[in-house]
Motif scaffolding. Sequence first.
Motif, short mmCIF file in Angstrom:
data_model
loop_
_atom_site.label_atom_id
_atom_site.label_comp_id
_atom_site.label_asym_id
_atom_site.label_seq_id
_atom_site.Cartn_x
_atom_site.Cartn_y
_atom_site.Cartn_z
N VAL A 1 0.82 -1.22 0.00
CA VAL A 1 0.00 0.00 0.00
C VAL A 1 0.85 1.27 0.00
N ALA A 2 2.18 1.10 0.09
CA ALA A 2 3.05 2.29 0.09
C ALA A 2 2.88 3.05 -1.23
N GLY A 3 2.70 4.34 -1.14
CA GLY A 3 2.57 5.16 -2.34
C GLY A 3 1.23 5.03 -3.04
N ALA A 4 0.27 4.36 -2.39
CA ALA A 4 -1.03 4.13 -3.04
C ALA A 4 -1.92 5.37 -2.99
N PHE A 5 -1.63 6.29 -2.08
CA PHE A 5 -2.51 7.45 -1.89
C PHE A 5 -1.76 8.75 -2.09
N MET A 6 -2.50 9.78 -2.46
CA MET A 6 -1.91 11.12 -2.53
C MET A 6 -2.97 12.16 -2.19
N THR B 1 -9.98 -4.21 8.38
CA THR B 1 -9.48 -5.58 8.57
C THR B 1 -8.09 -5.54 9.19
N THR B 2 -7.05 -5.38 8.37
CA THR B 2 -5.71 -5.37 8.94
C THR B 2 -5.29 -3.98 9.40
N GLY B 3 -5.90 -2.95 8.86
CA GLY B 3 -5.52 -1.59 9.21
C GLY B 3 -4.42 -1.01 8.33
N SER B 4 -3.82 -1.85 7.48
CA SER B 4 -2.68 -1.38 6.67
C SER B 4 -3.09 -0.28 5.69
N THR B 5 -4.27 -0.42 5.09
CA THR B 5 -4.74 0.59 4.14
C THR B 5 -4.98 1.92 4.85
N ALA B 6 -5.68 1.85 5.98
CA ALA B 6 -5.97 3.08 6.74
C ALA B 6 -4.67 3.74 7.20
N GLU B 7 -3.69 2.92 7.59
CA GLU B 7 -2.40 3.49 8.03
C GLU B 7 -1.69 4.19 6.88
#
Length: 245
Positions: A184-189, A209-215
Amino acid sequence: MRIGLLRTWGGLILDFALPPRCPGCGIIVGDLHRFCVDCWKGIEFLGNGGCQTCGLPLAATEAEACGACLAQPPIIARSRAAVRYDDLSRGLAIRLKYGRKVAIARTMAHYMSPLVDPAATRPVLVPVPLHRGRMWRRGFNQSALVARELERRLAIRMDPFALRRVKRTPPLKGMSRQQRARAVAGAFMVPDKAAVAGRTVILVDDVLTTGSTAEACARTLQRAGAERVELISWARVVKPSQLMR
Ligand SMILES: [Zn+2]
Ligand SMILES: [Zn+2]
Protein backbone atom coordinates in the motif's frame (compact mmCIF):
# COMPACT_ATOMS: atom_id res chain seq x y z
CA MET A 1 -39.78 -1.74 -11.99
CA ARG A 2 -42.12 0.46 -9.95
CA ILE A 3 -39.57 0.60 -7.19
CA GLY A 4 -36.97 1.70 -9.70
CA LEU A 5 -39.22 4.57 -10.75
CA LEU A 6 -39.83 5.66 -7.20
CA ARG A 7 -36.12 5.59 -6.54
CA THR A 8 -35.37 8.00 -9.34
CA TRP A 9 -37.90 10.40 -7.83
CA GLY A 10 -36.15 10.25 -4.50
CA GLY A 11 -35.02 7.57 -2.11
CA LEU A 12 -36.60 9.47 0.77
CA ILE A 13 -40.15 8.85 -0.43
CA LEU A 14 -39.43 5.16 -0.70
CA ASP A 15 -37.82 4.94 2.72
CA PHE A 16 -40.71 6.63 4.45
CA ALA A 17 -43.40 4.82 2.50
CA LEU A 18 -42.22 1.34 3.37
CA PRO A 19 -42.23 -0.07 6.90
CA PRO A 20 -38.75 -0.18 8.46
CA ARG A 21 -36.96 -3.46 8.12
CA CYS A 22 -34.28 -5.07 10.22
CA PRO A 23 -30.96 -4.12 8.57
CA GLY A 24 -29.67 -7.61 9.42
CA CYS A 25 -32.34 -9.98 8.10
CA GLY A 26 -35.02 -7.82 6.48
CA ILE A 27 -38.06 -8.66 8.66
CA ILE A 28 -40.34 -5.73 9.52
CA VAL A 29 -39.43 -3.95 12.76
CA GLY A 30 -40.84 -1.06 14.77
CA ASP A 31 -38.27 1.64 14.15
CA LEU A 32 -35.85 2.75 11.47
CA HIS A 33 -32.30 1.32 11.96
CA ARG A 34 -33.58 -1.04 14.69
CA PHE A 35 -32.36 -4.63 14.51
CA CYS A 36 -34.79 -7.44 15.29
CA VAL A 37 -34.31 -9.30 18.57
CA ASP A 38 -32.49 -12.23 17.00
CA CYS A 39 -30.05 -10.08 15.03
CA TRP A 40 -29.56 -7.76 18.01
CA LYS A 41 -28.41 -10.70 20.12
CA GLY A 42 -25.84 -11.57 17.45
CA ILE A 43 -24.27 -8.14 17.04
CA GLU A 44 -21.31 -7.14 19.11
CA PHE A 45 -21.28 -3.37 19.52
CA LEU A 46 -17.76 -2.13 20.27
CA GLY A 47 -18.66 1.32 21.62
CA ASN A 48 -16.32 3.77 23.27
CA GLY A 49 -15.18 1.65 26.20
CA GLY A 50 -11.94 0.14 24.90
CA CYS A 51 -8.46 1.58 24.49
CA GLN A 52 -8.82 5.35 24.10
CA THR A 53 -6.44 5.20 21.15
CA CYS A 54 -7.11 2.08 19.10
CA GLY A 55 -10.55 1.25 20.51
CA LEU A 56 -9.83 -2.43 21.08
CA PRO A 57 -11.15 -4.03 24.27
CA LEU A 58 -8.77 -3.56 27.20
CA ALA A 59 -7.27 -6.25 29.36
CA ALA A 60 -8.03 -6.11 33.09
CA THR A 61 -4.58 -4.72 33.88
CA GLU A 62 -4.82 -1.83 31.40
CA ALA A 63 -6.29 1.54 32.39
CA GLU A 64 -7.06 3.82 29.45
CA ALA A 65 -4.79 2.73 26.63
CA CYS A 66 -3.72 -0.78 25.70
CA GLY A 67 -0.13 -1.93 26.11
CA ALA A 68 0.51 -1.93 22.38
CA CYS A 69 -0.58 1.72 21.97
CA LEU A 70 1.46 2.80 25.01
CA ALA A 71 4.55 1.03 23.70
CA GLN A 72 4.23 2.55 20.24
CA PRO A 73 1.55 5.19 19.64
CA PRO A 74 -0.12 4.33 16.30
CA ILE A 75 -0.23 6.79 13.44
CA ILE A 76 -4.03 6.85 13.70
CA ALA A 77 -4.55 8.74 16.95
CA ARG A 78 -8.07 7.46 17.55
CA SER A 79 -9.89 4.50 15.98
CA ARG A 80 -13.49 3.52 16.59
CA ALA A 81 -15.77 0.97 14.96
CA ALA A 82 -19.47 0.51 15.58
CA VAL A 83 -19.50 -3.27 15.58
CA ARG A 84 -17.29 -6.29 15.44
CA TYR A 85 -16.83 -7.83 11.99
CA ASP A 86 -18.85 -11.03 11.69
CA ASP A 87 -21.40 -12.61 9.32
CA LEU A 88 -24.09 -10.07 10.13
CA SER A 89 -21.97 -6.92 9.91
CA ARG A 90 -20.31 -8.26 6.76
CA GLY A 91 -23.77 -8.80 5.27
CA LEU A 92 -24.53 -5.12 5.78
CA ALA A 93 -21.23 -4.08 4.22
CA ILE A 94 -21.96 -6.25 1.18
CA ARG A 95 -25.46 -4.81 0.78
CA LEU A 96 -23.99 -1.32 1.04
CA LYS A 97 -21.97 -2.14 -2.08
CA TYR A 98 -24.65 -3.98 -4.01
CA GLY A 99 -28.07 -3.50 -2.41
CA ARG A 100 -30.17 -0.82 -0.70
CA LYS A 101 -27.25 1.52 -0.55
CA VAL A 102 -28.63 4.69 0.97
CA ALA A 103 -30.75 2.93 3.59
CA ILE A 104 -27.78 0.82 4.69
CA ALA A 105 -25.45 3.84 4.75
CA ARG A 106 -27.95 5.60 7.03
CA THR A 107 -28.13 2.64 9.38
CA MET A 108 -24.34 2.45 9.58
CA ALA A 109 -24.07 6.20 10.23
CA HIS A 110 -26.73 5.89 12.92
CA TYR A 111 -24.46 3.58 14.91
CA MET A 112 -21.16 5.21 13.94
CA SER A 113 -21.96 8.87 14.61
CA PRO A 114 -21.97 8.63 18.45
CA LEU A 115 -18.39 7.32 18.23
CA VAL A 116 -16.95 10.22 16.24
CA ASP A 117 -14.66 12.35 18.41
CA PRO A 118 -16.75 15.33 19.61
CA ALA A 119 -13.59 17.21 20.60
CA ALA A 120 -11.83 17.01 17.23
CA THR A 121 -10.41 20.39 16.20
CA ARG A 122 -11.14 21.63 12.68
CA PRO A 123 -12.44 18.19 11.68
CA VAL A 124 -13.07 16.98 8.15
CA LEU A 125 -14.52 13.59 7.20
CA VAL A 126 -12.55 11.87 4.44
CA PRO A 127 -13.73 8.53 3.01
CA VAL A 128 -11.04 5.97 2.21
CA PRO A 129 -10.89 6.27 -1.58
CA LEU A 130 -11.25 3.55 -4.18
CA HIS A 131 -9.00 3.28 -7.19
CA ARG A 132 -10.50 5.02 -10.22
CA GLY A 133 -10.96 1.74 -12.13
CA ARG A 134 -13.00 0.20 -9.34
CA MET A 135 -14.91 3.41 -8.83
CA TRP A 136 -15.96 3.42 -12.47
CA ARG A 137 -17.06 -0.19 -12.40
CA ARG A 138 -19.11 0.24 -9.25
CA GLY A 139 -20.21 3.79 -9.88
CA PHE A 140 -19.75 4.96 -6.30
CA ASN A 141 -17.55 4.63 -3.25
CA GLN A 142 -19.41 2.92 -0.40
CA SER A 143 -17.35 4.72 2.26
CA ALA A 144 -18.28 8.07 0.72
CA LEU A 145 -21.97 7.18 1.05
CA VAL A 146 -21.47 6.58 4.76
CA ALA A 147 -19.36 9.73 5.12
CA ARG A 148 -22.15 11.77 3.54
CA GLU A 149 -24.63 10.42 6.09
CA LEU A 150 -22.21 11.22 8.91
CA GLU A 151 -21.85 14.72 7.52
CA ARG A 152 -25.61 15.16 7.67
CA ARG A 153 -25.87 13.90 11.23
CA LEU A 154 -22.84 15.59 12.74
CA ALA A 155 -22.58 18.76 10.68
CA ILE A 156 -18.90 17.97 10.05
CA ARG A 157 -17.95 18.67 6.47
CA MET A 158 -16.91 15.72 4.34
CA ASP A 159 -14.43 15.96 1.51
CA PRO A 160 -14.40 12.98 -0.87
CA PHE A 161 -11.60 14.55 -2.94
CA ALA A 162 -9.08 15.25 -0.18
CA LEU A 163 -7.42 11.87 -0.65
CA ARG A 164 -6.94 10.03 -3.92
CA ARG A 165 -5.92 6.43 -4.56
CA VAL A 166 -3.29 6.51 -7.27
CA LYS A 167 -2.15 2.91 -7.17
CA ARG A 168 -4.18 -0.25 -7.50
CA THR A 169 -3.38 -2.52 -4.57
CA PRO A 170 -3.58 -6.32 -4.55
CA PRO A 171 -5.77 -8.10 -1.97
CA LEU A 172 -3.85 -7.85 1.32
CA LYS A 173 -5.26 -11.02 2.81
CA GLY A 174 -2.63 -13.59 3.69
CA MET A 175 0.26 -11.11 3.54
CA SER A 176 2.55 -10.37 6.44
CA ARG A 177 2.39 -6.94 8.06
CA GLN A 178 5.53 -5.91 6.20
CA GLN A 179 4.27 -7.16 2.85
CA ARG A 180 1.02 -5.28 3.35
CA ALA A 181 2.83 -2.06 4.20
CA ARG A 182 4.90 -2.42 1.03
CA ALA A 183 1.83 -3.18 -1.09
CA VAL A 184 0.00 0.00 0.00
CA ALA A 185 3.05 2.29 0.09
CA GLY A 186 2.57 5.16 -2.34
CA ALA A 187 -1.03 4.13 -3.04
CA PHE A 188 -2.51 7.45 -1.89
CA MET A 189 -1.91 11.12 -2.53
CA VAL A 190 -3.37 14.43 -1.40
CA PRO A 191 -4.11 16.55 -4.48
CA ASP A 192 -4.54 19.81 -2.54
CA LYS A 193 -2.68 20.12 0.75
CA ALA A 194 -4.82 23.08 1.82
CA ALA A 195 -7.77 20.67 2.18
CA VAL A 196 -6.15 18.85 5.11
CA ALA A 197 -3.39 21.12 6.45
CA GLY A 198 -3.83 21.83 10.16
CA ARG A 199 -7.01 19.76 10.35
CA THR A 200 -8.13 16.66 12.18
CA VAL A 201 -8.90 14.25 9.37
CA ILE A 202 -11.47 11.64 10.33
CA LEU A 203 -11.09 8.75 7.89
CA VAL A 204 -14.32 6.90 7.13
CA ASP A 205 -14.21 3.24 6.13
CA ASP A 206 -16.80 0.49 5.89
CA VAL A 207 -14.75 -2.43 7.17
CA LEU A 208 -11.41 -2.33 8.96
CA THR A 209 -9.48 -5.58 8.57
CA THR A 210 -5.71 -5.37 8.94
CA GLY A 211 -5.52 -1.59 9.21
CA SER A 212 -2.68 -1.38 6.67
CA THR A 213 -4.74 0.59 4.14
CA ALA A 214 -5.97 3.08 6.74
CA GLU A 215 -2.40 3.49 8.03
CA ALA A 216 -1.16 4.24 4.53
CA CYS A 217 -3.92 6.87 4.20
CA ALA A 218 -2.92 8.37 7.55
CA ARG A 219 0.76 8.54 6.61
CA THR A 220 -0.08 10.35 3.37
CA LEU A 221 -2.39 12.78 5.16
CA GLN A 222 0.19 13.58 7.81
CA ARG A 223 2.84 14.20 5.19
CA ALA A 224 0.42 16.63 3.56
CA GLY A 225 0.13 18.54 6.83
CA ALA A 226 -2.88 17.02 8.61
CA GLU A 227 -2.67 17.84 12.32
CA ARG A 228 -4.13 14.52 13.45
CA VAL A 229 -5.73 11.50 11.81
CA GLU A 230 -8.61 9.56 13.32
CA LEU A 231 -10.69 6.70 11.93
CA ILE A 232 -14.32 5.69 12.15
CA SER A 233 -15.52 2.46 10.56
CA TRP A 234 -18.69 0.41 10.54
CA ALA A 235 -17.09 -2.93 11.43
CA ARG A 236 -13.64 -4.06 12.44
CA VAL A 237 -12.02 -7.41 12.70
CA VAL A 238 -11.25 -8.27 16.31
CA LYS A 239 -9.12 -11.38 16.66
CA PRO A 240 -9.87 -13.66 19.60
CA SER A 241 -6.29 -13.03 20.81
CA GLN A 242 -7.13 -9.33 21.07
CA LEU A 243 -10.08 -10.14 23.33
CA MET A 244 -8.66 -12.83 25.57
CA ARG A 245 -5.66 -10.97 26.85
ZN1 LIG B 1 -33.02 -9.27 11.96
ZN1 LIG C 1 -4.76 0.49 21.89
